[in-house]
Structures are given as C-alpha cells and as structure tokens.
Scaffold this active site. Sequence first.
Site, PDB file in Angstrom:
ATOM      1  N   GLY A 141       0.813  -1.206   0.000  1.00 44.85           N
ATOM      2  CA  GLY A 141       0.000   0.000   0.000  1.00 44.85           C
ATOM      3  C   GLY A 141       0.849   1.260   0.000  1.00 44.85           C
ATOM      4  N   CYS A 142       0.415   2.255   0.755  1.00 47.19           N
ATOM      5  CA  CYS A 142       1.103   3.547   0.785  1.00 47.19           C
ATOM      6  C   CYS A 142       2.538   3.442   1.308  1.00 47.19           C
ATOM      7  CB  CYS A 142       0.313   4.538   1.631  1.00 47.19           C
ATOM      8  SG  CYS A 142      -1.309   4.934   0.945  1.00 47.19           S
ATOM      9  N   ALA A 143       2.848   2.371   2.036  1.00 54.23           N
ATOM     10  CA  ALA A 143       4.215   2.176   2.528  1.00 54.23           C
ATOM     11  C   ALA A 143       5.136   1.611   1.460  1.00 54.23           C
ATOM     12  CB  ALA A 143       4.202   1.238   3.739  1.00 54.23           C
ATOM     13  N   GLY A 144       4.594   1.260   0.298  1.00 55.98           N
ATOM     14  CA  GLY A 144       5.376   0.580  -0.728  1.00 55.98           C
ATOM     15  C   GLY A 144       6.505   1.391  -1.324  1.00 55.98           C
ATOM     16  N   LEU A 339       3.264   5.100   5.676  1.00 55.76           N
ATOM     17  CA  LEU A 339       2.425   4.194   6.463  1.00 55.76           C
ATOM     18  C   LEU A 339       1.470   3.457   5.534  1.00 55.76           C
ATOM     19  CD1 LEU A 339       1.679   6.891   9.122  1.00 55.76           C
ATOM     20  CD2 LEU A 339       3.040   4.859   9.562  1.00 55.76           C
TER      21      LEU A 339
END
Length: 352
Positions: A141-144, A339
């Site tokens: 997700g956004c942590a990728g 995150l």
Amino acid sequence: MSPDPRLLSIATALPPHRFEQAETLTVARSVFAHRLRDFDRLAPVFANTGIRTRHAACPLDWYLEPHGWAERAAVFERVALDLLEAAAARALSAAGLRPADVDAIVCATTTGIATPSLEALLLDRMGFRPDTVRLPVFGLGCAGGALGLARAGMMARAMPGRTVLFLVVELCTLSHRPEEATPTNVVASALFADGAAAALLRTSVAGGDAPGPRFIDSAEHTWPGTRRIMGWRIEDEGFGVVFSQDIPRLIRERLPAVIDGFLTGRGMARADLAGVICHTGGAKVLQALTEVLDPAIAGMEESWAVLGDCGNMSAASVMFVLDRRMRSGATGPHLMLALGPGFTAGLTLLDL
C-alpha cells in the site's frame, strides 16, 4: 566493510488526464449527492485535503460509470506499463545507462494485478536482459515507496557492482466506484490520484564509492491489532477502499516510539536529521507527522507541495517527495517515512 548503496538517479511519471480539485467536487456531487444524505456535510473534504490538482489514468467521464474487474485490470496493465516505461527511461537516461545495464528490478504496486507481473512485461518492451532478477512486491500500500526502495537497497547491498532498478506505480483512481455511496468512498474520491516513479541503485565494488544519495538502513513496524485500519475489500467490482479515521491518532500515539527506536539503534535522534521525506497521505496525516517529527520537519514543505500538485498516489507519492527534496539541493541524513496496510510504518534512512 562494503560501501553503502548509492541512488544513481530518480524519475517520475504522471498520466495525461489532469483534474482540478474543484472540478472533481462538481462531478462527485453529481454522482453521490442524490444517494448520500450526508454529502453536503462531507463535501468540504475536497477543499480541506490540501489538493489543488490530480492526475488520473482515465478521462473524467470514465469514473461516472461502474466498471468490473476485467475492465479495471485491462486499464491498469495498459496505463501502469506506459507510466513505468516513461519513468524507467528517464531514470536510465539521467544515470547514463541502458536497459541492458540493469541487473535486477524491484516493482511495487497495490492498486492492480498483472500476471506475468509488470516488470516481466517490461523486459521485452524496454530491452532488459532475459537474466534480469525480478522481485514484484504487492500489498504494501502507501508504505510501498519507502519499503520498496528499502528492498531495492538491500538487493543492491547484496549484489555489489550490480545495478538495481526500483519501480513503483499506483493507479488509485481505478478503485473509484460511483455506485458506492458511502462516506469512505467520497473521501477516497477527494484524495486518490495516479503516478509512477523509478530509481536506480548500485553498491560500488571494493576500492570505490559511487556518487549520489546514500542508502544507509531501513526498518518496518507492524502494530498488533491494526489489520483493519487500512487496505482493500476484494469484491466482484474490484478493490474497495478501507481506511480508518483513527490514522492521525495512531500516528501521534504510536509512531514516535518507533521512529526514536529506529534512530537510537543507529546512534541518532530526531534532532540529528537534516530533513524528512514523508508520504502525502492527506492534510490530517501530514499535520500529525509534522507534530511527531518535530524538530526534524525540514522537507515537509515538499510533501505538502506534492500533495497539492498530485494528490495521494499511494506508494508512488513518497518517491515524488524524494525527487523534489533532492532537486531542492538538500543534503544530510533524511528519514523517508510512509504508512500502509498492516498497519505498518516503513522507514528508510538516506544521506542526500
């Protein structure tokens, strides 16, 4: 002891369809207002996100009609490959390299599925070698962006003298569902955007050290009991967004200890950072991160600028922030932070 991996170049790419935030509010009102009684209460989120413009995979009228898995997947593969090719070509050109010079590719995405995976489909399309090592990464997700770059850095460290290409693409807008009149879907409609980025890394062989920002270390932390904070619902129509209003509170309450533990283990404190490179999760997320990271808040201006110009592109966003921070001429140790689902913090320490 071998040298740290170096970032040879970075590049970004945006799809051609660009929307003003005021325009998306007008369209959202036409889609949701007659079916969602609370739309007028939710409408200010479009202005309060801090977003001015966004780029999307499809023309605006595409988002007015329902679409199924097959159609979304076809659009994802086509547009994602175009964006990755553009970003990779720019990164290679900036580093003075050819596709045949790349030894390994790490490719991160969470907004679509392709098998063969995206980097495999790029091999023949761009002329990468048949023996290129591939690592597709799905689900961060956004942590990728932060964790994908970390994986590429680890690979470069393990392969001295070899060149590693990190790719990330997110087409968040393809998850939009006009038939789903819910507050969460309205907020997602106000935030999500599309984009891609590429970066090249290499660890010099013994006796030399390449120029460029230095990849020092990375870490991640997944908090117990937070699996439903963020993610996708997998349904017949495709992905359905899941995110909690508790994210800013979790950042304030739980993230400081994780950041301090990561830095302390490397003999550092927040005050030792020259700046930060933060994912553009939204205005409330950036405000919470600014409080948590104080006094190391240099670089937050780049996060706000990317949010304003490009919206929330999930994992790709933090790479756009890194690109702007590097072009600003900033130097010194920087903490890259994002995150994502898990609920997970991804941390990467760079020396620009």
